[in-house]
Design an enzyme around this catalytic site. Sequence first.
Site, PDB file in Angstrom:
ATOM      1  N   ASN A   9       0.863  -1.188   0.000  1.00 38.99           N
ATOM      2  CA  ASN A   9       0.000   0.000   0.000  1.00 38.99           C
ATOM      3  C   ASN A   9       0.898   1.236   0.000  1.00 38.99           C
ATOM      4  O   ASN A   9       1.526   1.539   1.008  1.00 38.99           O
ATOM      5  CB  ASN A   9      -0.889  -0.044   1.253  1.00 38.99           C
ATOM      6  CG  ASN A   9      -1.712   1.219   1.415  1.00 38.99           C
ATOM      7  OD1 ASN A   9      -1.828   2.035   0.489  1.00 38.99           O
ATOM      8  ND2 ASN A   9      -2.300   1.391   2.595  1.00 38.99           N
ATOM      9  N   TRP A  10       0.940   1.913  -1.133  1.00 39.60           N
ATOM     10  CA  TRP A  10       1.861   3.050  -1.249  1.00 39.60           C
ATOM     11  C   TRP A  10       1.299   4.311  -0.603  1.00 39.60           C
ATOM     12  O   TRP A  10       2.010   5.317  -0.463  1.00 39.60           O
ATOM     13  CB  TRP A  10       2.154   3.341  -2.724  1.00 39.60           C
ATOM     14  CG  TRP A  10       2.874   2.250  -3.457  1.00 39.60           C
ATOM     15  CD1 TRP A  10       3.164   0.983  -2.990  1.00 39.60           C
ATOM     16  CD2 TRP A  10       3.394   2.313  -4.789  1.00 39.60           C
ATOM     17  NE1 TRP A  10       3.822   0.265  -3.966  1.00 39.60           N
ATOM     18  CE2 TRP A  10       3.979   1.055  -5.076  1.00 39.60           C
ATOM     19  CE3 TRP A  10       3.411   3.301  -5.775  1.00 39.60           C
ATOM     20  CZ2 TRP A  10       4.584   0.774  -6.303  1.00 39.60           C
ATOM     21  CZ3 TRP A  10       4.014   3.014  -6.997  1.00 39.60           C
ATOM     22  CH2 TRP A  10       4.594   1.765  -7.248  1.00 39.60           C
ATOM     23  N   LYS A  11       0.035   4.294  -0.273  1.00 35.99           N
ATOM     24  CA  LYS A  11      -0.632   5.468   0.336  1.00 35.99           C
ATOM     25  C   LYS A  11      -0.422   6.706  -0.542  1.00 35.99           C
ATOM     26  O   LYS A  11      -0.381   6.596  -1.763  1.00 35.99           O
ATOM     27  CB  LYS A  11      -0.139   5.694   1.763  1.00 35.99           C
ATOM     28  CG  LYS A  11      -0.179   4.408   2.596  1.00 35.99           C
ATOM     29  CD  LYS A  11       0.033   4.639   4.048  1.00 35.99           C
ATOM     30  CE  LYS A  11       0.133   3.289   4.745  1.00 35.99           C
ATOM     31  NZ  LYS A  11       0.119   3.388   6.182  1.00 35.99           N
ATOM     32  N   HIS A  98      -9.252   0.581   5.252  1.00 30.88           N
ATOM     33  CA  HIS A  98      -7.951   0.805   5.900  1.00 30.88           C
ATOM     34  C   HIS A  98      -8.167   1.709   7.108  1.00 30.88           C
ATOM     35  O   HIS A  98      -9.007   2.611   7.086  1.00 30.88           O
ATOM     36  CB  HIS A  98      -6.985   1.459   4.904  1.00 30.88           C
ATOM     37  CG  HIS A  98      -5.584   1.496   5.413  1.00 30.88           C
ATOM     38  ND1 HIS A  98      -5.157   2.453   6.308  1.00 30.88           N
ATOM     39  CD2 HIS A  98      -4.522   0.676   5.192  1.00 30.88           C
ATOM     40  CE1 HIS A  98      -3.888   2.209   6.605  1.00 30.88           C
ATOM     41  NE2 HIS A  98      -3.474   1.147   5.946  1.00 30.88           N
ATOM     42  N   GLU A 170      -4.975  -5.648  10.580  1.00 27.73           N
ATOM     43  CA  GLU A 170      -3.960  -4.612  10.790  1.00 27.73           C
ATOM     44  C   GLU A 170      -4.233  -3.907  12.119  1.00 27.73           C
ATOM     45  O   GLU A 170      -5.049  -2.981  12.177  1.00 27.73           O
ATOM     46  CB  GLU A 170      -4.031  -3.578   9.671  1.00 27.73           C
ATOM     47  CG  GLU A 170      -3.799  -4.133   8.291  1.00 27.73           C
ATOM     48  CD  GLU A 170      -3.262  -3.062   7.355  1.00 27.73           C
ATOM     49  OE1 GLU A 170      -2.133  -3.208   6.911  1.00 27.73           O
ATOM     50  OE2 GLU A 170      -3.968  -2.072   7.109  1.00 27.73           O
ATOM     51  N   GLY A 176       2.554   1.857  10.717  1.00 29.96           N
ATOM     52  CA  GLY A 176       3.432   3.014  10.558  1.00 29.96           C
ATOM     53  C   GLY A 176       4.149   3.419  11.838  1.00 29.96           C
ATOM     54  O   GLY A 176       4.735   4.495  11.906  1.00 29.96           O
ATOM     55  N   SER A 216       3.819  -2.551  10.228  1.00 29.29           N
ATOM     56  CA  SER A 216       5.271  -2.497  10.384  1.00 29.29           C
ATOM     57  C   SER A 216       5.988  -3.791   9.997  1.00 29.29           C
ATOM     58  O   SER A 216       6.979  -4.168  10.637  1.00 29.29           O
ATOM     59  CB  SER A 216       5.635  -2.071  11.810  1.00 29.29           C
ATOM     60  OG  SER A 216       5.118  -0.776  12.075  1.00 29.29           O
ATOM     61  N   GLY A 237       3.000  -1.301   4.244  1.00 32.78           N
ATOM     62  CA  GLY A 237       2.970   0.137   3.977  1.00 32.78           C
ATOM     63  C   GLY A 237       4.367   0.653   3.670  1.00 32.78           C
ATOM     64  O   GLY A 237       4.866   0.544   2.551  1.00 32.78           O
ATOM     65  N   GLY A 238       5.022   1.211   4.680  1.00 34.65           N
ATOM     66  CA  GLY A 238       6.326   1.862   4.500  1.00 34.65           C
ATOM     67  C   GLY A 238       7.344   1.031   3.725  1.00 34.65           C
ATOM     68  O   GLY A 238       8.005   1.542   2.810  1.00 34.65           O
TER      69      GLY A 238
HETATM   70  C1  PEP Z   1      -0.553  -0.161   6.145  1.00 34.33           C
HETATM   71  O1  PEP Z   1      -0.670   1.057   6.004  1.00 34.33           O
HETATM   72  O2  PEP Z   1      -1.432  -0.912   5.722  1.00 34.33           O
HETATM   73  C2  PEP Z   1       0.629  -0.646   6.830  1.00 34.33           C
HETATM   74  C3  PEP Z   1       0.653  -1.884   7.223  1.00 34.33           C
HETATM   75  O3  PEP Z   1       1.652   0.261   7.028  1.00 34.33           O
HETATM   76  P1  PEP Z   1       3.109  -0.056   7.644  1.00 34.33           P
HETATM   77  O4  PEP Z   1       3.607  -1.308   7.007  1.00 34.33           O
HETATM   78  O5  PEP Z   1       3.927   1.138   7.297  1.00 34.33           O
HETATM   79  O6  PEP Z   1       2.916  -0.224   9.104  1.00 34.33           O
END
Ligand code: PEP
Length: 253
Positions: A9-11, A98, A170, A176, A216, A237-238
């Site tokens: 997920n690039w957001k 999300h 999640e 994040g 994360s 995400g990140g």
């Molecule tokens: C997300 O936004 O779905 C996510 C899991 O982010 P991150 O991996 O950065 O925690």
Amino acid sequence: MRKKIVAGNWKMNTSLSEGVALACEIDRLVKKNKINHETGIIIAPPMTHTALINMVIDNDRICIAAQNCACKEEGAFTGELSASILKSAGCKAVIIGHSERRAYYSETDEILKKKVNIVLTNKLRPIFCCGEQLEERKKNNHFEIVKNQIVNAIFDLSKNDFSKLIIAYEPVWAIGTGVTATAEQAQEMHAFIRKIVENKYGKIIANNLTILYGGSVKPTNAKEIFAKPDVDGGLIGGAALKADNFYKIIREA
Ligand code: PEP
């Protein structure tokens, strides 16, 4: 047996040229290293990038998802994107619910239920996100919260429709933040989700359901989390914003 999937997920990150370069690099790494074909790979770039990225990657190997969609079919809804528009731009899946959409755009279970239905009507796959806040976990309410999110938004679906879903667990406190749920915490919740799905839809659908963990995930912790029997990959995400990191995570699924 159910499919392993790693979704990025690039957001709201990357310019168009950065996004295309990132997608091309992921595509190159996946091809070069002959990643197991059984593992599904999904990327969810900003919508402006989707059509172009779809032209430059091997879209039999890497699927494009949208990060959201409108809860209306079409019409005078300025700024919104319908499921059919997403489909026409090459999306095959849509992330729904999300925690950032729930928190910053007041998306309720009722709205999410409509979105899931519209996504399915347009023959796209919903990636339905659920997860508790830290306070809810501290009060030991996390199972009840996740159950309610699932029951309220997706338990009215027919068996046929439900079997097209991907669920992403999640925990909000892990998104994040750099704080990951332990592999045991992830397994415990995934097993719980699979059990409630089994009670509602039966063993076959529950066993075939892909449940992703998100929060994360990094190359250094993916292996341990993905090794748990009810964890079928991750929503990232990140770490999905660096091709090398994303590829290393895919390798662990
Ligand atoms: C997300 O936004 O779905 C996510 C899991 O982010 P991150 O991996 O950065 O925690």
